[in-house]
Design a protein around this motif. Structure first.
Motif, PDB file in Angstrom:
ATOM      1  N   GLU A 105      22.613  39.701  27.764  1.00 43.49           N
ATOM      2  CA  GLU A 105      22.348  41.138  27.813  1.00 43.49           C
ATOM      3  C   GLU A 105      21.192  41.565  26.898  1.00 43.49           C
ATOM      4  O   GLU A 105      20.812  42.721  26.887  1.00 43.49           O
ATOM      5  CB  GLU A 105      23.608  41.910  27.398  1.00 43.49           C
ATOM      6  N   THR A 106      20.633  40.630  26.126  1.00 35.72           N
ATOM      7  CA  THR A 106      19.602  40.967  25.146  1.00 35.72           C
ATOM      8  C   THR A 106      18.213  40.652  25.697  1.00 35.72           C
ATOM      9  O   THR A 106      17.972  39.572  26.222  1.00 35.72           O
ATOM     10  CB  THR A 106      19.825  40.184  23.842  1.00 35.72           C
TER      11      THR A 106
ATOM     12  N   LYS B 169      23.493  46.652  29.679  1.00 37.00           N
ATOM     13  CA  LYS B 169      24.846  46.425  30.217  1.00 37.00           C
ATOM     14  C   LYS B 169      24.987  47.183  31.517  1.00 37.00           C
ATOM     15  O   LYS B 169      24.701  48.377  31.576  1.00 37.00           O
ATOM     16  CB  LYS B 169      25.909  46.896  29.221  1.00 37.00           C
ATOM     17  N   ASP B 170      25.402  46.497  32.556  1.00 36.16           N
ATOM     18  CA  ASP B 170      25.580  47.084  33.880  1.00 36.16           C
ATOM     19  C   ASP B 170      24.335  47.821  34.358  1.00 36.16           C
ATOM     20  O   ASP B 170      24.411  48.907  34.943  1.00 36.16           O
ATOM     21  CB  ASP B 170      26.794  48.031  33.897  1.00 36.16           C
ATOM     22  N   GLY B 171      23.151  47.250  34.058  1.00 34.47           N
ATOM     23  CA  GLY B 171      21.901  47.832  34.513  1.00 34.47           C
ATOM     24  C   GLY B 171      21.395  49.003  33.693  1.00 34.47           C
ATOM     25  O   GLY B 171      20.390  49.614  34.049  1.00 34.47           O
ATOM     26  N   LEU B 172      22.092  49.345  32.608  1.00 34.07           N
ATOM     27  CA  LEU B 172      21.680  50.464  31.763  1.00 34.07           C
ATOM     28  C   LEU B 172      21.354  49.964  30.356  1.00 34.07           C
ATOM     29  O   LEU B 172      22.030  49.078  29.827  1.00 34.07           O
ATOM     30  CB  LEU B 172      22.789  51.519  31.666  1.00 34.07           C
ATOM     31  N   ILE B 173      20.327  50.542  29.756  1.00 28.99           N
ATOM     32  CA  ILE B 173      19.985  50.196  28.385  1.00 28.99           C
ATOM     33  C   ILE B 173      20.974  50.895  27.460  1.00 28.99           C
ATOM     34  O   ILE B 173      21.076  52.119  27.459  1.00 28.99           O
ATOM     35  CB  ILE B 173      18.542  50.623  28.041  1.00 28.99           C
ATOM     36  N   THR B 174      21.726  50.103  26.695  1.00 27.73           N
ATOM     37  CA  THR B 174      22.709  50.682  25.776  1.00 27.73           C
ATOM     38  C   THR B 174      22.239  50.644  24.331  1.00 27.73           C
ATOM     39  O   THR B 174      22.844  51.263  23.462  1.00 27.73           O
ATOM     40  CB  THR B 174      24.057  49.937  25.887  1.00 27.73           C
ATOM     41  N   TYR B 175      21.171  49.881  24.066  1.00 29.96           N
ATOM     42  CA  TYR B 175      20.597  49.811  22.725  1.00 29.96           C
ATOM     43  C   TYR B 175      19.106  49.581  22.886  1.00 29.96           C
ATOM     44  O   TYR B 175      18.672  48.788  23.729  1.00 29.96           O
ATOM     45  CB  TYR B 175      21.210  48.647  21.944  1.00 29.96           C
TER      46      TYR B 175
END
Length: 83
Positions: free
Chosen positions: A6-7, A36-42
């Motif tokens: 995911e990174t 995560k799940d196609g969305l940038i979370t960080y």
């Protein structure tokens, strides 16, 4: 650009010119993102902020504090035309 799981990490450089001061600088940059799940979370963006800020300076002197000891401060002046 590199990715593992995911990174994601991105490395490069960009060149900018301040609109009014007409000063141009080139800065390296790096980005770290977690997806995560196609969305940038960080998202973390790093650049040469000192060069960016100095591109807006048109006159004067800066006093830079690099340590808790003020005796280690130093001054930065505008470059002379001959440099």
């Amino acid at each position: 650009m590199l990715a593992e799981g995911e990174t994601v990490a991105v490395f490069g450089q960009f060149t900018c010119t301040s609109v009014y001061a007409k000063r141009t600088f080139t800065s390296p940059f790096s980005i770290k993102a977690i997806v995560k799940d196609g969305l940038i979370t960080y998202f973390q963006f790093m650049e040469d902020t000192y060069s960016s800020a100095s591109s807006f300076r048109v006159a004067g002197e800066w006093t830079i504090q690099q340590d808790a000891d003020p005796a280690k401060n130093f001054k930065v002046s505008e470059k002379s035309k001959s440099e």
